[in-house]
Each structure stands twice: as structure tokens, then as C-alpha cells.
Design an enzyme around this catalytic site. Structure first.
Site, PDB file in Angstrom:
ATOM      1  N   TYR A  17       0.873  -1.367   0.004  1.00  0.00           N
ATOM      2  CA  TYR A  17       0.038   0.116  -0.131  1.00  0.00           C
ATOM      3  C   TYR A  17       0.876   1.281   0.079  1.00  0.00           C
ATOM      4  O   TYR A  17       0.370   2.195   0.862  1.00  0.00           O
ATOM      5  CB  TYR A  17      -0.933   0.165   1.392  1.00  0.00           C
ATOM      6  N   TYR A 144     -13.166  -6.362   5.680  1.00  0.00           N
ATOM      7  CA  TYR A 144     -11.963  -6.669   5.062  1.00  0.00           C
ATOM      8  C   TYR A 144     -11.526  -8.007   5.120  1.00  0.00           C
ATOM      9  O   TYR A 144     -11.448  -8.824   6.035  1.00  0.00           O
ATOM     10  CB  TYR A 144     -10.850  -5.884   5.529  1.00  0.00           C
ATOM     11  N   ASP A 245     -14.508 -15.296   8.817  1.00  0.00           N
ATOM     12  CA  ASP A 245     -13.061 -14.964   8.766  1.00  0.00           C
ATOM     13  C   ASP A 245     -12.567 -14.509   9.843  1.00  0.00           C
ATOM     14  O   ASP A 245     -12.611 -13.514  10.323  1.00  0.00           O
ATOM     15  CB  ASP A 245     -13.169 -13.867   7.437  1.00  0.00           C
ATOM     16  N   LYS A 274      -2.783 -15.887   9.526  1.00  0.00           N
ATOM     17  CA  LYS A 274      -2.084 -14.546  10.590  1.00  0.00           C
ATOM     18  C   LYS A 274      -1.378 -15.270  11.701  1.00  0.00           C
ATOM     19  O   LYS A 274      -0.304 -15.873  11.534  1.00  0.00           O
ATOM     20  CB  LYS A 274      -2.900 -13.567  10.939  1.00  0.00           C
TER      21      LYS A 274
HETATM   22  C1  LIG Z   1      -5.209  -9.989   7.005  1.00  0.00           C
HETATM   23  C2  LIG Z   1      -6.701 -10.745   6.746  1.00  0.00           C
HETATM   24  C3  LIG Z   1      -6.903 -11.398   5.357  1.00  0.00           C
HETATM   25  C4  LIG Z   1      -5.867 -11.776   4.374  1.00  0.00           C
HETATM   26  O1  LIG Z   1      -4.970 -12.471   4.908  1.00  0.00           O
HETATM   27  P1  LIG Z   1      -3.541 -12.410   3.983  1.00  0.00           P
HETATM   28  O2  LIG Z   1      -2.600 -13.358   4.544  1.00  0.00           O
HETATM   29  O3  LIG Z   1      -3.033 -10.995   4.013  1.00  0.00           O
HETATM   30  O4  LIG Z   1      -3.651 -12.607   2.834  1.00  0.00           O
HETATM   31  C5  LIG Z   1      -8.257 -11.794   5.294  1.00  0.00           C
HETATM   32  N1  LIG Z   1      -9.046 -11.736   6.369  1.00  0.00           N
HETATM   33  C6  LIG Z   1      -8.748 -10.829   7.355  1.00  0.00           C
HETATM   34  C7  LIG Z   1      -9.976 -10.439   8.411  1.00  0.00           C
HETATM   35  C8  LIG Z   1      -7.487 -10.280   7.715  1.00  0.00           C
HETATM   36  O5  LIG Z   1      -7.305  -9.639   8.597  1.00  0.00           O
END
Ligand SMILES: *Cc1c(COP(=O)(O)O)cnc(C)c1O
Length: 433
Positions: A17, A144, A245, A274
Site C-alpha cells: 500500500y 476486509y 473470517d 495470521k
Molecule cells: C489479513 C486478513 C486477510 C488476508 O490475509 P493475508 O494473509 O494477508 O492474505 C483476510 N481476512 C482478514 C480478516 C484479515 O485480517
């Protein structure tokens, strides 16, 4: 690092970014240990970001390092097609034990965004296999879910920078801002929009996708758990899949093991990433119910159509097993609770500050929302000069520290934020928030 490394980096290397012609500054970090990042010139920065939600045990953790060393000597990688290996089996065995019991079929991939793509493709294939193809997703504004194309199509359609690809992206449905925040009292009617949207478009929906409770990169909002319960109930009523997610929120960050636990619901598909490896390597997992896996598998397609080259990477699995073992004794819970209390004590006095719009804390997440967009370049520089690593975005200055942070280190982060607010040059009045 050599003297000209920064110049080369600026000329040739993309960073997340930021511009290739007018890039934001980058800081040379040569090592990291515990809760500290070490700059090339030897200065140590207290880490407030866990490298974007990931390094929950801090850096260079001996248990994770040891597990990776051991695995490197066996094999770093082997293809997953037609092959299985102990780290993948052991990791999945642990995930089955640690995650909601209904979510027992696991797809390992290499990043969070891909976990979301996998979840969405599972939903699409599920409906295709059921003989009633559906291709719309219902998502939340200010959400997101990653940077790949499918994931982008369920990110906030206006505020995310993904709106610039809108001519290419599939059009999905969005629920407006969830007004009722975490900790407020739920009011009758708060779920009207959600219910109305369901009743008008449920017949087109393949799945609902939500970041449970905490909306991360879309604005660091914490919403009321009742929204999740209502979404779960509506998905049940209309037979629609619910995708949670938990890539940012999983593994204790919000004060519960999963953010879904705040609402006591189980999704149909769960995305993890993550902190899965404790931030040591990139790995993600998409977990689903057996009946969904069976419907997809028993279809004309005969299988789920996804298979990354580095699927189930043994080294990443070994790191993940080690990270999960560090979470076994529940010490994480006491650490997150203590961090939460200290964040609350330290940040809430900022509420009356003229530059502060809002302060919110949940689990080991502390957010100071300021009245103006921050000048990242100047504010970041100021933070580094003050010995801390905090990476604000838009009008959000936030802390998601490693769970191992000491209370002295956390005080340093909190004081840095507090002191930074008194410098007008850190804020940019010309950009609307
Ligand atoms: C960071 C994130 C993603 C994407 O993960 P990457 O490993 O960066 O591709 C998807 N959903 C949420 C909620 C996130 O915080």
C-alpha cells in the site's frame, strides 16, 4: 544490510500500500526478538503490531524456532498431491481438537486471502453440487477479507481501495454499518436491516461472510455479538452457509479463543491465518463441516477445485504445531486479559483529547480513532524516534501487541500514542476521514 540497500529498496521493491514513485519511508530491521524489533543501527523498537496480528508469541520464540529447525532437517517442503506427512496430519489433528467440533474437514493454504478464496469457492461448489447454482455473497460494509479478487469482492465496496477494481469484480450484497457496538445494549430493531436483506435476497445467496466481532483493516470496529447470532439464525432459517473470517481474530486476540465465541455460534466455514504459525511463516486453514465437504466431493466435479503448490507446507505446519502448543496451557487468556485491562486504563483517558474521536479496547486490541487522517510518514518517524513500532492507517492509531508483552513495554506504547497526539504535524486536515 549494506549502505545502499535502502536506495535499492526504494527504487526496486514494492511495499504494501505505498507508491513506487513517492514511497513512504521503510525502516531497516535486521532482527527481532521477544517483543522488540532491532534496527540496523542497533536501536530497539517495542513492537505494537505483532507484524499485523501474527506474532502473538513475539519474535524468535525458542519453541517455534526449534520446531522449524527440526523440520528443516527432515524436509522443508514436499508436494501435497498424493503425499501426506506428519506435520500436516499433526496440525490438522490439533485443529480438529481445538476448533468447534463440527468443523472437521481442513484445507491448508498459504495465506489468509487464499483461505477466503477457498471458503468462497467451497460455498459456490456446494450450491453447484446441490443443483441450485448460486453466486452471491452477503458481506458487511467496512469489512476486509484480503487482497485477491474474490476476497476483494466482499471487502467494503466503497471505502476499501478495492473499489478501483469494481469494473472487474462480481457484485455482492452488503449490510450497512452495524450501529450497535460491542458492549452497548442491544435494541429491538438493530437487526432489521440484516433480516430485511435476507428476506429480499436469500434465494440468490451462496453464503454470508463476516469478520466476527472485530472488523480489522476496514476500520477497527467492534460490533455487537447479537449481529452474529442473528446472522447464524437467518442462515439456518434460509439454508445459507455462514463463513467466519477469523484470520485476524482467531487464537485469542479478542479475549476469547475465537471471536465467534463471544456470540456462542459456530460458522459453517472458518478461515484461519495470521497467528496460526505464531507469525513465523505464512499458512492458512479453511475448516468446514463434513456434510459440505461430502456434497462437494460427491458432485459431478468429484472434488474441490483448488490445490496450491505449497499446500500443507511442512515447515509452516511445524511452526503452527509449535505455536498451538504454546497456547495449550491457556496462559494466553490471562495475558490477553491483562493487556486488555492495561490498554483500557492507559488509553481511555485520551477520550477527552481534542484530536480524539473514539477510544475502544477489546481483548489485546486497543484503538485510538483520531479526528483527522494521520500523516503516516511523520507519525511513524516520530514513533521510531520514541522507540516504538506502531503503524497507523487512515485516522486509526492502534495496538495489537504480542501476547508476551511486558507491562513496562505496553506502557511505553501507550505513552507514545498519548504523547504523539499533541503534535499537529502528525495529522493532515486536508484529507477527509
Ligand atoms: C489479513 C486478513 C486477510 C488476508 O490475509 P493475508 O494473509 O494477508 O492474505 C483476510 N481476512 C482478514 C480478516 C484479515 O485480517
Amino acid at each position: 544490510m549494506q549502505a545502499d540497500d535502502l536506495a535499492f529498496d526504494k527504487r526496486h521493491v514494492w511495499h504494501p500500500y505505498t507508491s513506487m514513485t513517492q514511497p513512504l519511508p521503510t525502516y531497516p530491521i535486521v532482527s527481532a526478538s521477544g517483543c522488540e524489533l532491532i534496527l540496523r543501527d542497533g536501536r530497539r523498537l517495542v513492537d505494537g503490531m505483532s507484524s499485523w496480528w501474527a506474532a502473538i508469541h513475539g519474535y524468535n520464540h525458542p519453541t517455534i524456532n526449534q520446531a522449524m529447525h527440526k523440520q528443516i532437517n527432515e524436509m522443508s517442503h514436499v508436494m501435497f498431491g498424493g503425499i501426506t506427512h506428519p506435520p500436516a496430519v499433526e496440525l490438522c489433528r490439533r485443529l480438529v481438537a481445538l476448533m468447534p467440533s463440527d468443523l472437521e474437514c481442513i484445507f491448508l493454504a498459504d495465506s489468509g486471502s487464499v483461505a477466503v478464496e477457498v471458503a468462497m469457492k467451497m460455498a459456490l461448489q456446494y450450491w453447484q453440487a446441490s443443483g441450485r447454482p448460486r453466486c452471491k455473497f452477503l458481506a458487511l460494509r467496512q469489512g476486509y477479507h484480503g487482497d485477491t479478487l474474490g476476497a476483494m469482492s466482499v471487502c467494503d465496496p466503497i471505502k476499501s481501495m478495492h473499489s478501483m477494481y469494481s469494473s472487474y469484480l462480481p457484485v455482492n450484497r452488503f449490510v450497512d454499518t452495524l450501529r450497535r457496538r460491542f458492549g452497548e445494549t442491544w435494541q429491538i430493531g438493530d437487526d432489521t436491516e440484516l433480516s430485511t436483506l435476507f428476506s429480499s435476497c436469500h434465494h440468490t445467496l451462496a453464503a454470508v461472510i463476516m469478520e466476527p466481532i472485530v472488523q480489522g483493516a476496514g476500520g477497527m470496529h467492534f460490533y455487537h455479538p447479537e449481529y452474529l447470532r442473528v446472522a447464524r439464525a437467518l442462515c439456518d432459517q434460509y439454508g445459507i452457509l455462514l463463513i467466519a473470517d477469523e484470520i485476524a481474530t482467531g487464537f485469542g486476540r479478542t479475549g476469547t479463543w475465537l471471536a465467534c465465541n463471544h456470540a456462542n455460534i459456530i460458522p459453517d466455514i472458518l478461515c484461519l491465518g495470521k497467528a496460526l504459525t505464531g507469525g513465523a511463516l505464512t499458512l492458512s486453514a479453511t475448516l468446514t463441516r463434513r456434510y459440505i465437504a461430502e456434497i462437494i466431493s460427491d458432485s459431478a466435479a468429484g472434488c474441490f477445485m483448488h490445490g496450491p503448490t505449497f499446500m500443507g507446507n511442512p515447515l509452516a505446519c511445524a511452526a503452527a504445531i509449535a505455536s498451538l502448543s504454546l497456547l495449550e496451557d491457556k496462559a494466553w487468556y490471562h495475558r490477553v486479559t491483562a493487556i486488555s485491562a492495561q490498554l483500557r486504563r492507559g488509553l481511555s483517558p485520551l477520550v477527552g483529547h481534542p484530536n480524539v474521536l473514539d477510544v475502544r479496547v477489546l481483548g489485546a486490541i486497543g484503538v485510538v480513532e483520531v479526528t483527522k487522517v494521520v500523516n503516516i510518514s511523520l507519525l511513524q518517524h516520530w514513533f521510531v524516534e520514541h522507540g516504538v513500532w506502531i503503524r497507523p492507517f487512515r485516522n486509526l492509531i492502534y495496538l495489537i501487541p504480542p501476547y508476551i508483552i511486558s507491562s513496562e513495554e505496553l506502557t511505553q506504547l501507550i505513552e507514545a500514542i498519548s504523547d504523539s497526539l499533541d503534535h499537529p504535524e502528525h495529522f493532515d486536515s486536508s484529507i477527509p476521514i
